[in-house]
Motif scaffolding. Structure first.
Motif, PDB file in Angstrom:
ATOM      1  N   ALA A   1      16.746  11.759  91.699  1.00  0.00           N
ATOM      2  CA  ALA A   1      18.100  11.627  91.143  1.00  0.00           C
ATOM      3  C   ALA A   1      18.975  12.809  91.553  1.00  0.00           C
TER       4      ALA A   1
ATOM      5  N   PRO B   1      18.912   8.632  85.708  1.00  0.00           N
ATOM      6  CA  PRO B   1      18.372   7.257  85.698  1.00  0.00           C
ATOM      7  C   PRO B   1      17.177   7.124  84.750  1.00  0.00           C
ATOM      8  N   ASP B   2      16.964   5.922  84.273  1.00  0.00           N
ATOM      9  CA  ASP B   2      15.757   5.656  83.490  1.00  0.00           C
ATOM     10  C   ASP B   2      14.530   6.015  84.325  1.00  0.00           C
TER      11      ASP B   2
ATOM     12  N   LYS C   1      22.747  11.766  91.317  1.00  0.00           N
ATOM     13  CA  LYS C   1      22.930  10.851  90.176  1.00  0.00           C
ATOM     14  C   LYS C   1      22.302  11.441  88.924  1.00  0.00           C
TER      15      LYS C   1
END
Lengths: 181, 181
Positions: A76, A86-87, A81
């Motif tokens: 990520a 993110p999950d 990101k």
């Protein structure tokens, strides 16, 4: 990602759950929770091998910290990101009491290992606590801290509220050279 | 593993070689040395993914550091064999200028990335410099620092002489929970 214990009514709750956790060997945890879980979350095996996300020195409680990330978290960061993360991303923080270095007086280095703390991202599973599961394992023996989601997460979430706008994470990833792909 | 530049005659030598390295893009390195080498040593690709050995905060030059190790170094720590470290072990240090955290006034966190420094253990190859090869890459662009073994290693070895008895390494591995095998 700092987790200063907050004061007031939460403190009593936290201390109570700490004492319970510290006094109980892991094998005495309720059978519905695997022996190595903290706050209902499975222990992230061998997080010590995860890559560095950042480091920090807290002068108020005299601790040094290494923030690490699982491979999903590191990916990520590479992808830029991280707001939201993110999950699947897990961020870990190893915390040591600090001390003066033996050979370099102006340097502060790790002394006793205090605990490892984690944030597990799953925006659906942990919707009630900022999209993160929160957990701590204490000492080199990694004693689970807290044995129910509500009490242990409450202190984490309260402390992290000032960074709600950066997906509840204190530490922005440290600037470092890009990996060679 | 700290590498304060020492003063006196070495300083001029070091600054000279820094300026040369910083001014030259890697592609202008002498052809006998691969473009990404520093001090004659190949760049340790993707060291950013190595596991944490320790962390440090230097108050004198206001820097934070993450010390990391390649898999051979981490195995040596697990085996308790770090004085001397085994051949093949590489220790890396990422160095950042420090700054106050935006959301926690008493916390110091990484700002600009300064450089990454490395010690490469090979007791035969590097017998003349303590059994270690020494190298540095500067900035996020990882510009090689120094382009001959003699000048760049001299400053490293001089600075590390106080820890000669711990195999030239400043940082003892931080205490942390054992991995689960």
């Amino acid at each position: 990602m700092k987790t200063h214990l907050i004061f007031g009514s939460l403190l009593a709750l936290i201390l109570t759950s700490f004492n319970v956790a510290a006094a109980q060997p892991a094998s005495d945890q309720p059978s519905s929770i695997p022996a190595d879980t903290a706050n209902g979350i499975a222990f992230p095996v061998n997080y010590q091998d995860w890559a560095v996300v950042s480091v920090a020195h807290r002068e108020d409680n005299k601790t040094l910290r290494a923030i690490v990330g699982n491979p999903e978290a590191i990916q990520a960061i590479k992808d830029g990101k991280t707001n939201p993360w993110p999950d699947g991303a897990i961020l870990g923080k190893m915390v040591w009491k600090d001390r003066q270095d033996d050979h370099w007086a102006a340097a502060t280095v790790p002394d006793k290992f205090i605990h490892a703390e984690f944030m597990f991202k799953d925006h659906q599973k942990w919707a009630d606590t900022g999209g993160w599961g929160w957990a701590r394992w204490v000492g080199t023996e990694q004693i689970p801290f807290g044995n129910d989601t509500l009490s242990a997460s409450a202190s984490c979430v309260a402390c992290h509220t000032p960074v709600k706008n950066q997906d509840w994470v204190f530490h922005k990833p440290a600037i470092m050279p890009k990996r060679i792909r």
